[in-house]
Design an enzyme around this catalytic site. Sequence first.
Site, PDB file in Angstrom:
ATOM      1  N   CYS A  95      -3.773  15.784  -3.543  1.00 45.06           N
ATOM      2  CA  CYS A  95      -4.519  16.071  -4.882  1.00 45.06           C
ATOM      3  C   CYS A  95      -5.910  16.523  -4.964  1.00 45.06           C
ATOM      4  O   CYS A  95      -6.809  15.812  -4.740  1.00 45.06           O
ATOM      5  CB  CYS A  95      -4.433  14.904  -5.911  1.00 45.06           C
ATOM      6  SG  CYS A  95      -5.142  15.265  -7.594  1.00 45.06           S
ATOM      7  N   GLU A 135       3.666  10.568  -6.642  1.00 40.53           N
ATOM      8  CA  GLU A 135       2.764   9.455  -6.180  1.00 40.53           C
ATOM      9  C   GLU A 135       1.536   9.813  -5.717  1.00 40.53           C
ATOM     10  O   GLU A 135       1.633  11.035  -5.240  1.00 40.53           O
ATOM     11  CB  GLU A 135       3.544   8.666  -5.069  1.00 40.53           C
ATOM     12  CG  GLU A 135       2.871   7.452  -4.732  1.00 40.53           C
ATOM     13  CD  GLU A 135       2.361   7.753  -3.187  1.00 40.53           C
ATOM     14  OE1 GLU A 135       1.793   6.835  -2.468  1.00 40.53           O
ATOM     15  OE2 GLU A 135       2.526   9.018  -2.686  1.00 40.53           O
ATOM     16  N   ARG A 186      -1.554  -1.903  -1.347  1.00 44.21           N
ATOM     17  CA  ARG A 186      -1.247  -0.639  -1.147  1.00 44.21           C
ATOM     18  C   ARG A 186      -1.098   0.088  -2.823  1.00 44.21           C
ATOM     19  O   ARG A 186      -0.131   0.474  -3.074  1.00 44.21           O
ATOM     20  CB  ARG A 186      -0.019  -0.124  -0.589  1.00 44.21           C
ATOM     21  CG  ARG A 186       0.100   1.323  -0.130  1.00 44.21           C
ATOM     22  CD  ARG A 186       1.079   1.627   0.920  1.00 44.21           C
ATOM     23  NE  ARG A 186       0.906   3.144   1.252  1.00 44.21           N
ATOM     24  CZ  ARG A 186       0.249   3.509   2.247  1.00 44.21           C
ATOM     25  NH1 ARG A 186      -0.659   2.765   3.045  1.00 44.21           N
ATOM     26  NH2 ARG A 186       0.075   4.940   2.670  1.00 44.21           N
ATOM     27  N   ARG A 188      -1.098   2.350  -5.678  1.00 42.79           N
ATOM     28  CA  ARG A 188      -0.748   4.001  -5.658  1.00 42.79           C
ATOM     29  C   ARG A 188      -0.649   4.065  -7.113  1.00 42.79           C
ATOM     30  O   ARG A 188      -0.252   3.277  -7.799  1.00 42.79           O
ATOM     31  CB  ARG A 188       0.232   4.106  -4.759  1.00 42.79           C
ATOM     32  CG  ARG A 188       0.016   4.359  -3.241  1.00 42.79           C
ATOM     33  CD  ARG A 188      -1.070   5.218  -3.060  1.00 42.79           C
ATOM     34  NE  ARG A 188      -1.189   5.369  -1.570  1.00 42.79           N
ATOM     35  CZ  ARG A 188      -2.263   4.774  -0.910  1.00 42.79           C
ATOM     36  NH1 ARG A 188      -2.961   3.779  -1.462  1.00 42.79           N
ATOM     37  NH2 ARG A 188      -2.471   4.868   0.430  1.00 42.79           N
TER      38      ARG A 188
END
Length: 479
Positions: A95, A135, A186, A188
Amino acid sequence: MCSTPSGFTFSDLFAGVGGFHAAMHAAGGRWAFASEIDPHAARVYDYNWLRPLRASTTEHPNGLQEFKVSGDIVTLTDPVVQVPHADVLTAGFPCQPFSKSGKQLGMDETRGTLFWNIARILQDEATRPSVVLLENVRNLAGPKHQQTFATIVRTLRQLGYRTASRPAVFSPHLLPPELGGRPQVRERVFILAHYVGNAAAEDPANFDNPIVTPKSTFGDWKKTDWDLARHLPLDPDTDVGDRYELDSTERKWIETWDGLLTEVAERLGPGERLPGFPIWSDDFRSVEAAADLIEVAELRGEPLPAWKADFLIKNARFYERHADIIDRYRMIIDGFPASRRKFEWQAGSHRPLDETIMHFRPSGIRAKRPDYVPALVAITQTTVLGTRRRLTPRETARLQGLPDTFEFRQSDDTNWDDYVTQKDAPSYKQMGNGVNVGAAFFVFSRYVLEHADEIPNHIVEAVRAASDQGRRGPDSILS
């Protein structure tokens, strides 16, 4: 890898070594397309996922492409979309900043970002999937990227996709093992959407809440229930190669800090713990000297940030209280590299460092409880098990939810049935860049079943059957 009855097809963009592939396969999907720009990751993907497909069938699901990972998604979507149709599209896309963010330009606003290339696929009626699963890193949902996320949501809705106004933020360590959870923090961002047409997509009545949040709970399971050795599981040290063992210099760092912290802990009073702030030998000085440093910085017109001033005072107080102990270790610690002269205790009540997990970070050594580990990263910060060794690539693959049948092997470019075993460095990098299989499977399955009345039935039925087969987790399917 075993095969499952195929109820839907999926495209896998920014595919890495196939975390999304494993999740979609477990959910009842059949591969149709993959794109990955890193040739090493693409060859590992091919070895594990496409080589078995070639061996089992000659019929490609979209009739257009051979069983092989394609390259850069940019050239595959601009100026002409060359991605075949699939029922589901997954993408762990990078991104970049949106240069025009906030100007309400929708699709045009994403130009120059890799999300724009995804949007090109969604825009084309011939290639448009029914369900989308994206994701990204946790920061996409943070305050600095609100406009970026808003642009993604607005673009999806303008393209006819129903999606929540807030992202699903989730980590595999929140899921119990039977639902595909793993002992890895983690967090996300998962953006889920399904095609309903423009009018319904942009109707405020259809703006959902996220499918999961960091506060989601599942029965009696608590993240503190994890036990790394049992749940991962860890391999016996006797089965692990010598190259994963710590060298003598690394052991000296740990043993020195262990001695200092143990002596300090022995004199703490009831209810006291080792300090949670970073202990830095470079800042071991009297409180008076620390205050002088802060004052001098202010007189120079360069005042220290509040956190730095607080850090100096806390270290000074720690030093004054324990100077008799610290001074016996200080000469040794002062000879360590700068990043090893700082120590962060995040392991709760004191215990020997051999009973913790550690990370050799650029900012210092960090010790944590041996239950779940921080997020794998694409640089060398592999978890250290006590004073013994690092996690192996196989163990990091387990942390990402990949089955033990997954191999770090690259298919050969010229003969796809040949392969070479990959070195450890790219294997660690690929795991650090990957998506967690259990988390992806869970959010996708939950989303599809909760929106079953708006998603094509063959997708819903495949997911429902796979969820029943795997008790809602992918492990028993990917065995």
